[in-house]
Every structure is written in C-alpha cells, then in structure tokens.
Design a protein around this motif. Structure first.
Motif, PDB file in Angstrom:
ATOM      1  N   GLU A  82       0.828  -1.225   0.000  1.00  0.00           N
ATOM      2  CA  GLU A  82       0.000   0.000   0.000  1.00  0.00           C
ATOM      3  C   GLU A  82       0.856   1.267   0.000  1.00  0.00           C
ATOM      4  O   GLU A  82       0.438   2.305  -0.503  1.00  0.00           O
ATOM      5  CB  GLU A  82      -0.940   0.051   1.216  1.00  0.00           C
ATOM      6  CG  GLU A  82      -1.820  -1.169   1.430  1.00  0.00           C
ATOM      7  CD  GLU A  82      -1.122  -2.232   2.287  1.00  0.00           C
ATOM      8  OE1 GLU A  82      -0.850  -1.946   3.468  1.00  0.00           O
ATOM      9  OE2 GLU A  82      -0.841  -3.323   1.764  1.00  0.00           O
ATOM     10  N   ASP A  83       2.063   1.177   0.578  1.00  0.00           N
ATOM     11  CA  ASP A  83       2.928   2.350   0.649  1.00  0.00           C
ATOM     12  C   ASP A  83       3.825   2.501  -0.583  1.00  0.00           C
ATOM     13  O   ASP A  83       4.693   3.367  -0.610  1.00  0.00           O
ATOM     14  CB  ASP A  83       3.816   2.275   1.907  1.00  0.00           C
ATOM     15  CG  ASP A  83       3.013   1.968   3.164  1.00  0.00           C
ATOM     16  OD1 ASP A  83       1.902   2.524   3.289  1.00  0.00           O
ATOM     17  OD2 ASP A  83       3.489   1.170   3.993  1.00  0.00           O
ATOM     18  N   GLY A  84       3.617   1.632  -1.567  1.00  0.00           N
ATOM     19  CA  GLY A  84       4.440   1.705  -2.768  1.00  0.00           C
ATOM     20  C   GLY A  84       5.817   1.098  -2.585  1.00  0.00           C
ATOM     21  O   GLY A  84       6.702   1.304  -3.406  1.00  0.00           O
ATOM     22  N   GLU A  85       5.979   0.310  -1.504  1.00  0.00           N
ATOM     23  CA  GLU A  85       7.266  -0.367  -1.295  1.00  0.00           C
ATOM     24  C   GLU A  85       7.251  -1.703  -2.036  1.00  0.00           C
ATOM     25  O   GLU A  85       6.239  -2.402  -2.048  1.00  0.00           O
ATOM     26  CB  GLU A  85       7.511  -0.615   0.203  1.00  0.00           C
ATOM     27  CG  GLU A  85       7.647   0.656   1.045  1.00  0.00           C
ATOM     28  CD  GLU A  85       8.862   1.502   0.676  1.00  0.00           C
ATOM     29  OE1 GLU A  85       9.906   0.924   0.308  1.00  0.00           O
ATOM     30  OE2 GLU A  85       8.744   2.742   0.748  1.00  0.00           O
ATOM     31  N   VAL A  86       8.378  -2.047  -2.637  1.00  0.00           N
ATOM     32  CA  VAL A  86       8.497  -3.302  -3.383  1.00  0.00           C
ATOM     33  C   VAL A  86       8.450  -4.478  -2.411  1.00  0.00           C
ATOM     34  O   VAL A  86       9.259  -4.557  -1.489  1.00  0.00           O
ATOM     35  CB  VAL A  86       9.812  -3.334  -4.193  1.00  0.00           C
ATOM     36  CG1 VAL A  86       9.981  -4.677  -4.906  1.00  0.00           C
ATOM     37  CG2 VAL A  86       9.851  -2.191  -5.203  1.00  0.00           C
ATOM     38  N   VAL A  87       7.469  -5.374  -2.570  1.00  0.00           N
ATOM     39  CA  VAL A  87       7.421  -6.574  -1.731  1.00  0.00           C
ATOM     40  C   VAL A  87       7.972  -7.786  -2.461  1.00  0.00           C
ATOM     41  O   VAL A  87       8.453  -8.726  -1.835  1.00  0.00           O
ATOM     42  CB  VAL A  87       5.999  -6.878  -1.186  1.00  0.00           C
ATOM     43  CG1 VAL A  87       5.706  -6.010   0.021  1.00  0.00           C
ATOM     44  CG2 VAL A  87       4.927  -6.718  -2.226  1.00  0.00           C
ATOM     45  N   ASP A  88       7.900  -7.760  -3.801  1.00  0.00           N
ATOM     46  CA  ASP A  88       8.356  -8.919  -4.557  1.00  0.00           C
ATOM     47  C   ASP A  88       8.731  -8.508  -5.987  1.00  0.00           C
ATOM     48  O   ASP A  88       8.075  -7.629  -6.544  1.00  0.00           O
ATOM     49  CB  ASP A  88       7.222  -9.954  -4.599  1.00  0.00           C
ATOM     50  CG  ASP A  88       7.737 -11.384  -4.635  1.00  0.00           C
ATOM     51  OD1 ASP A  88       8.973 -11.564  -4.683  1.00  0.00           O
ATOM     52  OD2 ASP A  88       6.907 -12.293  -4.643  1.00  0.00           O
TER      53      ASP A  88
END
Ligand code: N9Y
Ligand code: NI
Length: 188
Positions: A82-88
C-alpha cells in the motif's frame, strides 16, 4: 544512462521495422545495452530517481524504442504494498530472440487500455491480446528458456514482442468502438 531523450519519436520509421535476430556471444555493445535497459526500468520505477531525471515509469523496454532494431527486450515487474514499497520482484528478465509458440484463443485486456513510452499521447481503447502465451527466448548467455504467462504478465511481454515486429499497441484498438470487449475478451 538511458533517459526519455533516448526514446525515438513515434513517427520514426525504425519503430515500424521488424527487428533482427541476435547472435551469440553478445558483443560489448549489446551487453552494455541490456544492462542499461534494465537499469532504466529500475530507475524509472524508483520515484526519487525518476523525478530527478524526468523518467516515465515503465515495466518494459524494447531495443527498437531506442532506435536499435534487434530482438531484445527487458521486463522489470514488481509487486508493491500500500505504501508503494516493493514486496516482490515478479519478472526481472532480458528476453532475446523471443517467440510465442502457443497462445490461447481467449483474450484479455487491461481496463484502462495501454500506453507506450514511445507514444507521448493517450490513445484510448481496449487492447485485446491472447490471455495465455507460451514464450521461448534466450537470456544474455544464449541459454534457452520456455515460460508460460497469463493475464498482466502475458500482456506486458506481448506489448514488448510487438515492438520487435514493428507493431504499436493502438494497432489493436477497434477504432469504431474502442472500449467494446467482444465475447472472447476478458477485461482484467
Ligand atoms: C513501456 C510500457 C509497457 C506496458 C504498457 C502496457 C503493458 C506493458 C509501460 C506507458 C505509461 C505507463 C507505463 C507503465 C508501469 C506499470 C506498472 C508499474 C510500473 C514498452 N513500453 N508503460 N506505458 N508503467 N510502471 O512502452 O510500462 O505501464 O514498450
Ligand atoms: Ni511500448
């Protein structure tokens, strides 16, 4: 470093050419190109870098977009929270001499249509493409791979593969009825 000024204009005939097959081993120029293409995608998806250099975020880039008619494209596709952080990282790959060996009859299209870093204007309309594809390609070492992709991932590689054939996304838009999906097309 690749920036937007390295993208040739939409009217440039090189965007409409069929690209040449690549031979192995790659030469130094080709090695540098693929490295730069991948770095462009990562930079373009990194907000601070994208802002600094005025980059439009892209998930893929094909060599003809840079005026080089060789069968090479890069895809860098991530999943964000949701925060625009890369999870994968879903796809981080260089595709050389790619070919679609199988494709579904069923088609899929992105609800918002498509854009292109080579097209500096919005062209509205659904872009129907086979929903599932089997793709063979070579990596920068010349090793051969076969992958099966569907939905968004299949759409991305088909958009890039089209560049290697001189096709642009709006060639697939129905000009009488741009947002009309036929019975065979699922809007994702
Ligand atoms: C870059 C295109 C390729 C995609 C268009 C539709 C499927 C493949 C591209 C223009 C503006 C938006 C941008 C985009 C994005 C998406 C998710 C995450 C990060 C290659 N191109 N875009 N098109 N960006 N960025 O022309 O990436 O979708 O040939
Ligand atoms: Ni494009």
């Amino acid at each position: 470093m690749i920036t937007m000024k390295d993208f040739i204009a939409e009217v440039d005939p090189r965007l409409r050419e069929a690209s040449q097959e690549v031979t192995f081993p790659l030469n130094d120029e080709e090695k540098t190109l693929i490295e730069e293409m991948r770095t462009f995608l990562i930079n373009s998806q990194t907000p601070e870098i994208a802002e600094e250099y005025g980059l439009r975020a892209g998930v893929g880039v094909a060599a003809p977009q840079l005026g080089i008619n060789k069968q090479i494209f890069a895809v860098y596709l991530t999943e964000l929270d949701e925060d625009g952080e890369v999870v994968d990282v879903i796809i981080d790959e260089i595709f050389i001499n790619p070919k679609i060996t199988r494709h579904s009859v069923k088609q899929a299209a992105l609800p918002e249509g498509e854009g292109c870093l080579s097209v500096r204007r919005a062209v509205p309309g659904l872009v129907p493409r086979p929903r599932r594809v089997t793709l063979t390609y070579q990596d920068p070492e010349g090793d051969e791979y076969e992958v099966k992709l569907r939905d968004y991932e299949a759409i991305v590689v088909q958009h890039e593969l089209d560049h290697l054939k001189g096709i642009l996304f709006y060639d697939h838009i129905n000009d009488e009825n741009p947002w009309q999906a036929d019975d065979n097309t699922v809007v994702l």
